[in-house]
Scaffold this motif. Structure first.
Motif, mmCIF file in Angstrom:
data_model
loop_
_atom_site.group_PDB
_atom_site.id
_atom_site.type_symbol
_atom_site.label_atom_id
_atom_site.label_comp_id
_atom_site.label_asym_id
_atom_site.label_seq_id
_atom_site.Cartn_x
_atom_site.Cartn_y
_atom_site.Cartn_z
ATOM 1 N N LYS A 112 9.931 103.762 53.440
ATOM 2 C CA LYS A 112 10.664 104.515 52.418
ATOM 3 C C LYS A 112 12.051 103.913 52.182
ATOM 4 C CE LYS A 112 8.384 108.892 53.437
ATOM 5 N NZ LYS A 112 8.524 110.215 54.047
ATOM 6 N N ASP A 113 12.662 103.401 53.246
ATOM 7 C CA ASP A 113 14.025 102.888 53.164
ATOM 8 C C ASP A 113 14.131 101.482 52.573
ATOM 9 O OD1 ASP A 113 14.813 105.257 54.334
ATOM 10 O OD2 ASP A 113 15.180 104.384 56.319
ATOM 11 N N TYR A 114 13.092 100.672 52.736
ATOM 12 C CA TYR A 114 13.144 99.274 52.301
ATOM 13 C C TYR A 114 12.045 98.992 51.289
ATOM 14 C CZ TYR A 114 16.181 98.474 56.342
ATOM 15 O OH TYR A 114 17.200 98.523 57.247
ATOM 16 N N GLU A 115 12.408 98.246 50.263
ATOM 17 C CA GLU A 115 11.426 97.865 49.257
ATOM 18 C C GLU A 115 10.596 96.673 49.702
ATOM 19 O OE1 GLU A 115 12.918 97.321 45.302
ATOM 20 O OE2 GLU A 115 14.235 99.061 45.469
ATOM 21 N N LYS A 116 11.233 95.726 50.382
ATOM 22 C CA LYS A 116 10.563 94.482 50.762
ATOM 23 C C LYS A 116 9.989 94.578 52.173
ATOM 24 C CE LYS A 116 13.575 91.512 48.028
ATOM 25 N NZ LYS A 116 14.577 90.433 48.118
ATOM 26 N N ILE A 164 11.466 95.119 56.342
ATOM 27 C CA ILE A 164 10.899 96.005 57.365
ATOM 28 C C ILE A 164 10.577 95.196 58.613
ATOM 29 C CG2 ILE A 164 8.921 97.477 57.958
ATOM 30 C CD1 ILE A 164 8.844 98.205 54.916
ATOM 31 N N ASN A 165 9.949 94.032 58.431
ATOM 32 C CA ASN A 165 9.606 93.171 59.563
ATOM 33 C C ASN A 165 10.851 92.745 60.327
ATOM 34 O OD1 ASN A 165 6.925 93.351 58.797
ATOM 35 N ND2 ASN A 165 6.936 91.403 57.703
ATOM 36 N N THR A 166 11.906 92.393 59.608
ATOM 37 C CA THR A 166 13.164 92.000 60.243
ATOM 38 C C THR A 166 13.768 93.163 61.006
ATOM 39 O OG1 THR A 166 13.586 90.333 58.539
ATOM 40 C CG2 THR A 166 15.498 91.118 59.797
ATOM 41 N N CYS A 167 13.756 94.340 60.404
ATOM 42 C CA CYS A 167 14.309 95.527 61.052
ATOM 43 C C CYS A 167 13.546 95.853 62.336
ATOM 44 C CB CYS A 167 14.270 96.712 60.088
ATOM 45 S SG CYS A 167 15.108 98.179 60.715
ATOM 46 N N LEU A 168 12.229 95.807 62.291
ATOM 47 C CA LEU A 168 11.422 96.081 63.487
ATOM 48 C C LEU A 168 11.706 95.051 64.579
ATOM 49 C CD1 LEU A 168 8.015 97.054 61.838
ATOM 50 C CD2 LEU A 168 9.559 98.569 63.122
ATOM 51 N N ASP A 169 11.839 93.783 64.186
ATOM 52 C CA ASP A 169 12.146 92.736 65.155
ATOM 53 C C ASP A 169 13.518 92.976 65.793
ATOM 54 O OD1 ASP A 169 11.525 89.959 66.327
ATOM 55 O OD2 ASP A 169 13.511 89.685 65.420
ATOM 56 N N GLN A 170 14.501 93.321 64.983
ATOM 57 C CA GLN A 170 15.846 93.560 65.507
ATOM 58 C C GLN A 170 15.891 94.781 66.421
ATOM 59 O OE1 GLN A 170 18.073 93.721 61.832
ATOM 60 N NE2 GLN A 170 18.501 91.528 61.879
ATOM 61 N N MET A 171 15.165 95.834 66.056
ATOM 62 C CA MET A 171 15.079 97.009 66.925
ATOM 63 C C MET A 171 14.445 96.624 68.263
ATOM 64 S SD MET A 171 13.683 99.990 64.471
ATOM 65 C CE MET A 171 14.732 100.914 63.401
ATOM 66 N N ALA A 205 0.800 95.216 52.523
ATOM 67 C CA ALA A 205 -0.088 94.354 53.303
ATOM 68 C C ALA A 205 0.637 93.291 54.123
ATOM 69 C CB ALA A 205 -1.101 93.688 52.384
ATOM 70 N N SER A 206 1.872 92.954 53.779
ATOM 71 C CA SER A 206 2.570 91.916 54.546
ATOM 72 C C SER A 206 3.475 92.488 55.633
ATOM 73 C CB SER A 206 3.346 90.989 53.609
ATOM 74 O OG SER A 206 4.313 91.711 52.889
ATOM 75 N N ILE A 207 3.404 93.788 55.849
ATOM 76 C CA ILE A 207 4.153 94.368 56.970
ATOM 77 C C ILE A 207 3.506 93.918 58.273
ATOM 78 C CG2 ILE A 207 4.612 96.511 58.242
ATOM 79 C CD1 ILE A 207 5.102 97.897 55.648
ATOM 80 N N CYS A 208 4.331 93.513 59.192
ATOM 81 C CA CYS A 208 3.865 93.218 60.549
ATOM 82 C C CYS A 208 4.162 94.488 61.359
ATOM 83 C CB CYS A 208 4.588 92.000 61.098
ATOM 84 S SG CYS A 208 3.900 91.431 62.640
ATOM 85 N N TYR A 209 3.204 95.412 61.331
ATOM 86 C CA TYR A 209 3.384 96.772 61.846
ATOM 87 C C TYR A 209 3.942 96.804 63.270
ATOM 88 C CZ TYR A 209 2.246 101.648 62.911
ATOM 89 O OH TYR A 209 2.330 102.969 63.271
ATOM 90 N N CYS A 210 3.491 95.924 64.115
ATOM 91 C CA CYS A 210 3.904 95.934 65.528
ATOM 92 C C CYS A 210 4.978 94.891 65.831
ATOM 93 C CB CYS A 210 2.692 95.710 66.423
ATOM 94 S SG CYS A 210 1.463 97.013 66.256
#
Length: 166
Positions: free
Chosen positions: A18-22, A26-33, A110-115
């Protein structure tokens, strides 16, 4: 509990959608977290596991798979070495608890790296024990691959590590 963690993680990823369009954001945010978690988690891991110092990249990768994954996620990935230099490995998960309640990714995401948080956790923890590594998802069952595979590439060759110690 594992179920609470998995559900909470799913809610986190949904909120990021919801927060990010790209998807890349999201992938970068998950990696940084994940990186921040790994930096902090390594102390807990070393204290609770009482592991000895690893003397090779192979030992380190086995420790991640056999001890860390088991301790924190309750699964034990298999490990394979992917290079003759001995610095590239794969963790292959037959079971990925983070996707217990996820059937598939929405077509528009489809390009989200969920994990991707797992890659950040591994990278952050390794960095805290002075091992620079690139950690990426190579295959993902959520994207239709046969297995879930995380690639770990240690950024210095084993010979370079030995020379630096002397």
């Amino acid at each position: 509990s594992r179920e609470l963690f998995v559900l909470t993680y799913g809610a986190l990823v949904a909120q990021l959608c919801k927060d990010y369009e790209k998807d890349e954001d999201i992938n970068t945010c998950l990696d940084q977290m994940g990186y921040g978690i790994g930096v902090r988690l390594i102390d807990d891991f070393l204290a609770r596991s009482a592991v000895k110092k690893c003397h090779s990249y192979s030992e380190t990768t086995d420790m991640i798979a056999q001890v860390a994954f088991k301790m924190y996620l309750g699964v034990t990935p298999s490990v394979s070495c992917n290079s003759s230099a001995g610095n590239e490995f794969s963790l292959i998960l037959d079971e990925n608890p983070l996707v217990d309640f996820v059937e598939e990714l929405p077509a528009e995401r489809a390009s989200i790296c969920y994990c991707n948080i797992l890659c950040g956790v591994i990278r952050g923890a390794l960095e805290m024990v002075h091992l620079a590594a690139e950690v990426t998802f190579l295959q993902d069952r959520l994207k239709g691959d046969a297995v879930t595979e995380i690639g770990i590439t240690f950024l210095r060759k084993a010979e370079e590590r030995k020379h630096k110690r002397n």
